[in-house]
Design a protein around this motif. Structure first.
Motif, PDB file in Angstrom:
ATOM      1  N   GLU A  75       0.830  -1.217   0.000  1.00  0.00           N
ATOM      2  CA  GLU A  75       0.000   0.000   0.000  1.00  0.00           C
ATOM      3  C   GLU A  75       0.861   1.262   0.000  1.00  0.00           C
ATOM      4  OE1 GLU A  75      -3.341   2.230   2.762  1.00  0.00           O
ATOM      5  OE2 GLU A  75      -2.981   0.101   3.058  1.00  0.00           O
ATOM      6  N   THR A  76       1.955   1.249   0.736  1.00  0.00           N
ATOM      7  CA  THR A  76       2.870   2.391   0.767  1.00  0.00           C
ATOM      8  C   THR A  76       3.487   2.609  -0.610  1.00  0.00           C
ATOM      9  OG1 THR A  76       3.356   2.029   3.095  1.00  0.00           O
ATOM     10  CG2 THR A  76       4.976   3.310   1.837  1.00  0.00           C
ATOM     11  N   ILE A  77       3.876   1.511  -1.258  1.00  0.00           N
ATOM     12  CA  ILE A  77       4.447   1.598  -2.604  1.00  0.00           C
ATOM     13  C   ILE A  77       3.409   2.151  -3.573  1.00  0.00           C
ATOM     14  CG2 ILE A  77       5.348   0.240  -4.527  1.00  0.00           C
ATOM     15  CD1 ILE A  77       6.566  -1.640  -2.314  1.00  0.00           C
ATOM     16  N   ARG A  78       2.173   1.630  -3.489  1.00  0.00           N
ATOM     17  CA  ARG A  78       1.099   2.100  -4.390  1.00  0.00           C
ATOM     18  C   ARG A  78       0.899   3.605  -4.267  1.00  0.00           C
ATOM     19  NH1 ARG A  78      -4.192   2.958  -3.324  1.00  0.00           N
ATOM     20  NH2 ARG A  78      -4.174   1.578  -1.518  1.00  0.00           N
ATOM     21  N   HIS A  79       0.885   4.116  -3.034  1.00  0.00           N
ATOM     22  CA  HIS A  79       0.668   5.549  -2.822  1.00  0.00           C
ATOM     23  C   HIS A  79       1.838   6.393  -3.324  1.00  0.00           C
ATOM     24  CE1 HIS A  79      -3.173   5.525  -0.797  1.00  0.00           C
ATOM     25  NE2 HIS A  79      -2.752   4.544  -0.016  1.00  0.00           N
ATOM     26  N   ALA A  80       3.031   5.807  -3.438  1.00  0.00           N
ATOM     27  CA  ALA A  80       4.210   6.550  -3.873  1.00  0.00           C
ATOM     28  C   ALA A  80       4.337   6.616  -5.397  1.00  0.00           C
ATOM     29  CB  ALA A  80       5.465   5.905  -3.297  1.00  0.00           C
ATOM     30  N   LEU A  81       3.646   5.722  -6.115  1.00  0.00           N
ATOM     31  CA  LEU A  81       3.781   5.660  -7.568  1.00  0.00           C
ATOM     32  C   LEU A  81       2.902   6.707  -8.260  1.00  0.00           C
ATOM     33  CD1 LEU A  81       3.841   1.783  -8.014  1.00  0.00           C
ATOM     34  CD2 LEU A  81       5.774   3.377  -8.069  1.00  0.00           C
ATOM     35  N   THR A  82       3.322   7.096  -9.454  1.00  0.00           N
ATOM     36  CA  THR A  82       2.631   8.129 -10.232  1.00  0.00           C
ATOM     37  C   THR A  82       1.268   7.643 -10.705  1.00  0.00           C
ATOM     38  OG1 THR A  82       4.782   8.887 -11.010  1.00  0.00           O
ATOM     39  CG2 THR A  82       2.863   9.642 -12.238  1.00  0.00           C
ATOM     40  N   ARG A  83       0.278   8.545 -10.609  1.00  0.00           N
ATOM     41  CA  ARG A  83      -1.073   8.256 -11.080  1.00  0.00           C
ATOM     42  C   ARG A  83      -1.489   9.357 -12.047  1.00  0.00           C
ATOM     43  NH1 ARG A  83      -2.704   3.954  -8.451  1.00  0.00           N
ATOM     44  NH2 ARG A  83      -4.936   4.140  -8.648  1.00  0.00           N
ATOM     45  N   ASP A  84      -2.420   9.033 -12.946  1.00  0.00           N
ATOM     46  CA  ASP A  84      -2.866  10.029 -13.921  1.00  0.00           C
ATOM     47  C   ASP A  84      -4.001  10.871 -13.350  1.00  0.00           C
ATOM     48  OD1 ASP A  84      -5.205   8.499 -14.164  1.00  0.00           O
ATOM     49  OD2 ASP A  84      -4.605   7.615 -16.081  1.00  0.00           O
ATOM     50  N   ASP A  85      -4.565  11.739 -14.188  1.00  0.00           N
ATOM     51  CA  ASP A  85      -5.638  12.640 -13.739  1.00  0.00           C
ATOM     52  C   ASP A  85      -6.898  11.897 -13.309  1.00  0.00           C
ATOM     53  OD1 ASP A  85      -4.021  14.829 -14.200  1.00  0.00           O
ATOM     54  OD2 ASP A  85      -4.816  15.190 -16.214  1.00  0.00           O
ATOM     55  N   ALA A  86      -7.101  10.690 -13.811  1.00  0.00           N
ATOM     56  CA  ALA A  86      -8.263   9.875 -13.430  1.00  0.00           C
ATOM     57  C   ALA A  86      -7.943   8.967 -12.249  1.00  0.00           C
ATOM     58  CB  ALA A  86      -8.726   9.046 -14.621  1.00  0.00           C
ATOM     59  N   ASP A  87      -6.802   9.202 -11.593  1.00  0.00           N
ATOM     60  CA  ASP A  87      -6.339   8.439 -10.434  1.00  0.00           C
ATOM     61  C   ASP A  87      -6.073   6.968 -10.774  1.00  0.00           C
ATOM     62  OD1 ASP A  87      -5.437   8.434  -7.792  1.00  0.00           O
ATOM     63  OD2 ASP A  87      -7.343   7.629  -7.059  1.00  0.00           O
ATOM     64  N   GLN A  88      -5.646   6.726 -12.011  1.00  0.00           N
ATOM     65  CA  GLN A  88      -5.253   5.385 -12.455  1.00  0.00           C
ATOM     66  C   GLN A  88      -3.725   5.322 -12.505  1.00  0.00           C
ATOM     67  OE1 GLN A  88      -7.525   2.849 -13.015  1.00  0.00           O
ATOM     68  NE2 GLN A  88      -8.853   4.401 -12.119  1.00  0.00           N
ATOM     69  N   PRO A  89      -3.146   4.117 -12.401  1.00  0.00           N
ATOM     70  CA  PRO A  89      -1.688   4.017 -12.490  1.00  0.00           C
ATOM     71  C   PRO A  89      -1.182   4.595 -13.811  1.00  0.00           C
ATOM     72  CG  PRO A  89      -2.652   1.929 -11.794  1.00  0.00           C
ATOM     73  CD  PRO A  89      -3.786   2.815 -12.197  1.00  0.00           C
ATOM     74  N   ALA A  90      -0.122   5.400 -13.739  1.00  0.00           N
ATOM     75  CA  ALA A  90       0.427   6.038 -14.934  1.00  0.00           C
ATOM     76  C   ALA A  90       1.597   5.248 -15.519  1.00  0.00           C
ATOM     77  CB  ALA A  90       0.881   7.454 -14.597  1.00  0.00           C
ATOM     78  N   THR A  91       2.044   4.220 -14.818  1.00  0.00           N
ATOM     79  CA  THR A  91       3.189   3.438 -15.272  1.00  0.00           C
ATOM     80  C   THR A  91       2.844   1.953 -15.279  1.00  0.00           C
ATOM     81  OG1 THR A  91       4.083   3.180 -13.046  1.00  0.00           O
ATOM     82  CG2 THR A  91       4.804   5.123 -14.302  1.00  0.00           C
ATOM     83  N   VAL A  92       3.689   1.198 -15.960  1.00  0.00           N
ATOM     84  CA  VAL A  92       3.479  -0.251 -16.014  1.00  0.00           C
ATOM     85  C   VAL A  92       3.596  -0.853 -14.619  1.00  0.00           C
ATOM     86  CG1 VAL A  92       4.304  -2.428 -16.976  1.00  0.00           C
ATOM     87  CG2 VAL A  92       4.338  -0.362 -18.377  1.00  0.00           C
ATOM     88  N   ILE A  93       4.617  -0.469 -13.868  1.00  0.00           N
ATOM     89  CA  ILE A  93       4.788  -1.052 -12.530  1.00  0.00           C
ATOM     90  C   ILE A  93       3.632  -0.634 -11.620  1.00  0.00           C
ATOM     91  CG2 ILE A  93       6.243   0.674 -11.396  1.00  0.00           C
ATOM     92  CD1 ILE A  93       6.847  -3.138 -11.408  1.00  0.00           C
ATOM     93  N   GLY A  94       3.072   0.552 -11.837  1.00  0.00           N
ATOM     94  CA  GLY A  94       1.865   0.956 -11.096  1.00  0.00           C
ATOM     95  C   GLY A  94       0.698   0.050 -11.411  1.00  0.00           C
ATOM     96  N   SER A  95       0.565  -0.343 -12.689  1.00  0.00           N
ATOM     97  CA  SER A  95      -0.493  -1.281 -13.089  1.00  0.00           C
ATOM     98  C   SER A  95      -0.269  -2.655 -12.466  1.00  0.00           C
ATOM     99  CB  SER A  95      -0.536  -1.417 -14.608  1.00  0.00           C
ATOM    100  OG  SER A  95      -0.905  -0.191 -15.196  1.00  0.00           O
ATOM    101  N   VAL A  96       1.001  -3.044 -12.338  1.00  0.00           N
ATOM    102  CA  VAL A  96       1.314  -4.329 -11.699  1.00  0.00           C
ATOM    103  C   VAL A  96       0.887  -4.305 -10.229  1.00  0.00           C
ATOM    104  CG1 VAL A  96       3.201  -5.843 -10.972  1.00  0.00           C
ATOM    105  CG2 VAL A  96       3.176  -4.879 -13.283  1.00  0.00           C
ATOM    106  N   VAL A  97       1.241  -3.232  -9.535  1.00  0.00           N
ATOM    107  CA  VAL A  97       0.857  -3.116  -8.118  1.00  0.00           C
ATOM    108  C   VAL A  97      -0.665  -3.150  -7.978  1.00  0.00           C
ATOM    109  CG1 VAL A  97       0.876  -1.579  -6.106  1.00  0.00           C
ATOM    110  CG2 VAL A  97       2.988  -1.965  -7.419  1.00  0.00           C
ATOM    111  N   ALA A  98      -1.376  -2.429  -8.840  1.00  0.00           N
ATOM    112  CA  ALA A  98      -2.842  -2.458  -8.812  1.00  0.00           C
ATOM    113  C   ALA A  98      -3.357  -3.867  -9.104  1.00  0.00           C
ATOM    114  CB  ALA A  98      -3.418  -1.467  -9.833  1.00  0.00           C
ATOM    115  N   GLY A  99      -2.726  -4.563 -10.055  1.00  0.00           N
ATOM    116  CA  GLY A  99      -3.118  -5.929 -10.374  1.00  0.00           C
ATOM    117  C   GLY A  99      -2.897  -6.876  -9.215  1.00  0.00           C
ATOM    118  N   ILE A 100      -1.792  -6.705  -8.503  1.00  0.00           N
ATOM    119  CA  ILE A 100      -1.510  -7.530  -7.322  1.00  0.00           C
ATOM    120  C   ILE A 100      -2.600  -7.332  -6.289  1.00  0.00           C
ATOM    121  CG2 ILE A 100       0.042  -7.838  -5.371  1.00  0.00           C
ATOM    122  CD1 ILE A 100       2.362  -7.118  -7.320  1.00  0.00           C
ATOM    123  N   GLU A 101      -2.920  -6.070  -6.030  1.00  0.00           N
ATOM    124  CA  GLU A 101      -3.956  -5.784  -5.024  1.00  0.00           C
ATOM    125  C   GLU A 101      -5.297  -6.379  -5.437  1.00  0.00           C
ATOM    126  OE1 GLU A 101      -2.449  -1.790  -2.797  1.00  0.00           O
ATOM    127  OE2 GLU A 101      -3.528  -1.494  -4.687  1.00  0.00           O
TER     128      GLU A 101
END
Length: 105
Positions: A75-101
């Motif tokens: 959760e700490t990592i997720r909050h530290a990663l970049t998100r877009d204007d729609a509050d979605q992950p802006a990077t591939v690794i952000g999408s991975v973290v969201a997918g894990i959750e």
């Protein structure tokens, strides 16, 4: 701070993530716990067609794995990663973290 060393065999889940750069698809495998009791993700592996982008994602997955093994909460990592204007992950690794959750929910 001690690293949580993983056993050679441990439960794992594999899932795919489609990322916005060129509509590419990569598979991610996450290793869970390893102590027989924990459901925490401890390691992330990436597979897909060789490309400079995938090389960056693989390195990001290694860093993510090390952070998790040293006790940083997902959760700490997720909050530290970049998100877009729609509050979605802006990077591939952000999408991975969201997918894990999502997979572990």
């Amino acid at each position: 701070m001690n690293r949580h060393v993983l056993p050679n065999r441990r439960p794992s889940l594999t899932f795919g993530v489609e990322h916005g750069i060129g509509g590419k698809h990569s598979n991610f495998t996450v290793s869970i716990g390893g102590d027989g009791e924990s459901s925490d993700v401890r390691e992330v592996f990436v597979s897909g067609p060789q490309s400079p982008l995938l090389d960056l994602v693989r390195d990001s997955a290694i860093l993510l794995s090390l952070a998790l093994q040293y006790g940083c909460p997902l959760e700490t990592i997720r909050h530290a990663l970049t998100r877009d204007d729609a509050d979605q992950p802006a990077t591939v690794i952000g999408s991975v973290v969201a997918g894990i959750e999502e997979v572990l929910a």
